[in-house]
Scaffold this active site. Structure first.
Site, PDB file in Angstrom:
ATOM      1  N   SER A  12     -23.680  39.443 -13.859  1.00 46.97           N
ATOM      2  CA  SER A  12     -22.430  39.626 -13.959  1.00 46.97           C
ATOM      3  C   SER A  12     -21.647  40.089 -15.145  1.00 46.97           C
ATOM      4  O   SER A  12     -20.141  39.535 -14.991  1.00 46.97           O
ATOM      5  CB  SER A  12     -22.058  38.030 -14.449  1.00 46.97           C
ATOM      6  OG  SER A  12     -22.498  36.999 -15.556  1.00 46.97           O
ATOM      7  N   TYR A  43     -21.019  33.547 -14.226  1.00 48.23           N
ATOM      8  CA  TYR A  43     -21.912  33.070 -12.828  1.00 48.23           C
ATOM      9  C   TYR A  43     -22.042  31.717 -12.864  1.00 48.23           C
ATOM     10  O   TYR A  43     -22.030  31.453 -12.556  1.00 48.23           O
ATOM     11  CB  TYR A  43     -23.178  33.543 -13.008  1.00 48.23           C
ATOM     12  CG  TYR A  43     -23.023  34.443 -12.113  1.00 48.23           C
ATOM     13  CD1 TYR A  43     -21.862  35.248 -11.279  1.00 48.23           C
ATOM     14  CD2 TYR A  43     -24.519  35.636 -12.436  1.00 48.23           C
ATOM     15  CE1 TYR A  43     -21.826  36.959 -10.402  1.00 48.23           C
ATOM     16  CE2 TYR A  43     -23.837  37.286 -11.022  1.00 48.23           C
ATOM     17  CZ  TYR A  43     -23.354  37.690 -11.218  1.00 48.23           C
ATOM     18  OH  TYR A  43     -23.120  38.320  -9.718  1.00 48.23           O
ATOM     19  N   GLY A  44     -22.036  31.572 -14.995  1.00 40.62           N
ATOM     20  CA  GLY A  44     -22.616  29.527 -15.221  1.00 40.62           C
ATOM     21  C   GLY A  44     -21.824  28.600 -14.753  1.00 40.62           C
ATOM     22  O   GLY A  44     -21.747  27.878 -14.212  1.00 40.62           O
ATOM     23  N   CYS A  75     -29.502  38.471 -15.929  1.00 37.51           N
ATOM     24  CA  CYS A  75     -29.336  37.423 -16.376  1.00 37.51           C
ATOM     25  C   CYS A  75     -29.320  36.242 -16.078  1.00 37.51           C
ATOM     26  O   CYS A  75     -30.271  36.006 -14.229  1.00 37.51           O
ATOM     27  CB  CYS A  75     -27.606  38.228 -15.044  1.00 37.51           C
ATOM     28  SG  CYS A  75     -26.596  35.648 -14.480  1.00 37.51           S
ATOM     29  N   ASN A  76     -30.304  35.523 -16.979  1.00 40.80           N
ATOM     30  CA  ASN A  76     -30.743  34.353 -16.461  1.00 40.80           C
ATOM     31  C   ASN A  76     -29.694  33.017 -15.581  1.00 40.80           C
ATOM     32  O   ASN A  76     -31.290  32.578 -14.432  1.00 40.80           O
ATOM     33  CB  ASN A  76     -31.204  33.580 -17.247  1.00 40.80           C
ATOM     34  CG  ASN A  76     -32.038  33.856 -18.994  1.00 40.80           C
ATOM     35  OD1 ASN A  76     -32.350  33.865 -18.744  1.00 40.80           O
ATOM     36  ND2 ASN A  76     -30.365  34.910 -19.573  1.00 40.80           N
ATOM     37  N   THR A  77     -29.106  33.317 -15.316  1.00 40.49           N
ATOM     38  CA  THR A  77     -27.932  32.090 -14.580  1.00 40.49           C
ATOM     39  C   THR A  77     -28.361  32.599 -12.978  1.00 40.49           C
ATOM     40  O   THR A  77     -29.218  31.746 -12.440  1.00 40.49           O
ATOM     41  CB  THR A  77     -26.796  32.356 -14.862  1.00 40.49           C
ATOM     42  OG1 THR A  77     -26.556  32.063 -16.321  1.00 40.49           O
ATOM     43  CG2 THR A  77     -25.647  31.319 -14.218  1.00 40.49           C
ATOM     44  N   CYS A 190     -29.434  33.280 -22.573  1.00 36.62           N
ATOM     45  CA  CYS A 190     -27.850  34.271 -21.933  1.00 36.62           C
ATOM     46  C   CYS A 190     -28.220  35.242 -22.583  1.00 36.62           C
ATOM     47  O   CYS A 190     -28.266  35.346 -23.619  1.00 36.62           O
ATOM     48  CB  CYS A 190     -26.782  33.651 -21.451  1.00 36.62           C
ATOM     49  SG  CYS A 190     -25.160  34.882 -21.395  1.00 36.62           S
ATOM     50  N   THR A 191     -28.233  35.950 -21.236  1.00 34.30           N
ATOM     51  CA  THR A 191     -28.365  37.766 -22.095  1.00 34.30           C
ATOM     52  C   THR A 191     -27.219  38.271 -23.019  1.00 34.30           C
ATOM     53  O   THR A 191     -27.013  38.622 -23.302  1.00 34.30           O
ATOM     54  CB  THR A 191     -28.708  38.994 -20.547  1.00 34.30           C
ATOM     55  OG1 THR A 191     -27.651  38.570 -19.768  1.00 34.30           O
ATOM     56  CG2 THR A 191     -29.667  38.790 -19.836  1.00 34.30           C
ATOM     57  N   HIS A 192     -25.702  37.666 -22.596  1.00 36.81           N
ATOM     58  CA  HIS A 192     -24.675  37.913 -23.179  1.00 36.81           C
ATOM     59  C   HIS A 192     -25.167  37.212 -24.755  1.00 36.81           C
ATOM     60  O   HIS A 192     -24.055  37.786 -25.427  1.00 36.81           O
ATOM     61  CB  HIS A 192     -22.999  36.833 -22.940  1.00 36.81           C
ATOM     62  CG  HIS A 192     -22.693  37.377 -21.346  1.00 36.81           C
ATOM     63  ND1 HIS A 192     -23.435  37.446 -20.552  1.00 36.81           N
ATOM     64  CD2 HIS A 192     -21.657  38.148 -21.454  1.00 36.81           C
ATOM     65  CE1 HIS A 192     -22.518  38.372 -19.397  1.00 36.81           C
ATOM     66  NE2 HIS A 192     -21.659  38.464 -20.100  1.00 36.81           N
TER      67      HIS A 192
HETATM   68  N1  DGL Z   1     -25.185  36.610 -18.773  1.00 36.90           N
HETATM   69  C1  DGL Z   1     -25.810  35.736 -17.776  1.00 36.90           C
HETATM   70  C2  DGL Z   1     -27.161  34.597 -17.976  1.00 36.90           C
HETATM   71  O1  DGL Z   1     -28.038  36.013 -18.734  1.00 36.90           O
HETATM   72  C3  DGL Z   1     -24.086  34.337 -17.770  1.00 36.90           C
HETATM   73  C4  DGL Z   1     -22.972  35.362 -17.562  1.00 36.90           C
HETATM   74  C5  DGL Z   1     -22.451  34.151 -16.641  1.00 36.90           C
HETATM   75  O2  DGL Z   1     -21.994  32.564 -16.969  1.00 36.90           O
HETATM   76  O3  DGL Z   1     -21.528  34.826 -16.070  1.00 36.90           O
HETATM   77  O4  DGL Z   1     -27.655  33.847 -17.920  1.00 36.90           O
END
Ligand code: DGL
Length: 279
Positions: A12, A43-44, A75-77, A190-192
């Site tokens: 995202s 995305y969350g 992205c986990n979400t 979350c990859t962030h």
């Molecule tokens: N990087 C996304 C993840 O791994 C989440 C960030 C978002 O909320 O977009 O879940």
């Protein structure tokens, strides 16, 4: 295969750069298109229905345009929800997902108190809860849904220095002390979040293991490229293997972000505006 493999790394926003870094370390021969769906960020906050529709439509455009050999949903979400839909719709394309690293955390934990730090979407997923039941039955698992951390990581990458109080507010519930035991493993689901790891380590009230799945995703990607697709690993970058970042939002990345991308080996930046529309 004698040409360089082409990989689409999708997130995202900028979180997938933590996966990108590990993949380029293991497969410097690959040409990577890094796609940040910043028009859809975060995305969350999206409903499951909206998220499925969004990811399918953006990935469809990107596959049509770049014809990647493999796609990493960094992205986990998104991955905890959309992977089955992607695999059904694009059956010729191998997808590598990113899902909460609950299994390694449970096996590494000695105190058996572990926490999963993720977006509210990932924390609420059946997929995540099933992982806890399947792999962490002997642990007490604290699921911590953060609405603000991914945004703080984005701002950090744009050159802002993040407020320590704001970060601490989000990560504090991950530290649990109970019956003389303390949380000893925290899953960065979350990859962030690995983008902020120095701040997490600095703020932690006691040392913990922070579990970042990026190296495992890179190993899985290497396996798919080498074993499933026949791209032999070579240690040098192929002449045509230049990396590229594209953004779906309306505005181009600022100078600080462009510099951070260059430092990670991404020279080319482009915009492919794909506004988020709700039906
Ligand atoms: N990087 C996304 C993840 O791994 C989440 C960030 C978002 O909320 O977009 O879940």
């Amino acid at each position: 295969m004698s040409r360089a493999p082409k990989i689409l790394v999708f997130d995202s926003g900028l979180g997938g750069l933590t996966v990108f870094a590990e993949v380029t370390r293991l497969r410097p021969d690959a040409r990577i298109i890094y796609a940040a769906d910043d028009a859809g960020f975060p995305y969350g906050a999206l409903s499951e229905e909206a998220l499925i529709a969004r990811v399918l439509s953006v990935v469809q455009r990107l596959i049509a345009r770049y014809a990647p050999d493999a796609v990493i949903i960094a992205c986990n979400t998104a991955a905890t929800l959309v992977l089955p839909h992607l695999r059904a719709q694009f059956s010729q394309t191998p997808f590598i997902g990113t899902v909460p690293a609950i299994k390694p955390a449970a096996s590494q934990s000695r105190s058996k108190l572990i926490s999963v730090l993720a977006t509210p979407g990932t924390v609420a997923r059946d997929y995540t809860r099933d992982l806890v039941r399947a792999y962490a039955a002997d642990c007490q698992v604290t699921l911590v849904g953060s609405s603000a951390l991914a945004g703080l990581a984005e701002a950090f990458m744009q050159g802002e220095s993040p407020s320590q109080e704001a970060i601490w507010r989000e990560i504090a519930p991950s530290f649990v002390a109970r019956d003389g035991r303390r949380t000893d493993c925290i899953v960065l689901a979350c990859t962030h979040y690995p983008l902020l790891i120095e701040h997490f380590v600095h703020l932690a009230p006691w040392p913990v293991q922070w579990i970042d799945p990026a190296p495992a995703i890179a190993r899985r990607t290497d396996y798919v490229l080498s074993e499933d697709l026949g791209f032999r690993r070579v240690s040098a970058q192929a002449p045509e293997a230049s990396n590229h970042a594209l953004f779906t939002g309306p505005s181009a990345p600022g100078p600080k972000l462009a510099e951070a991308l260059r430092a990670r080996g991404i020279e080319k930046i482009s915009m492919e505006p794909m506004p988020l529309v709700f039906a």
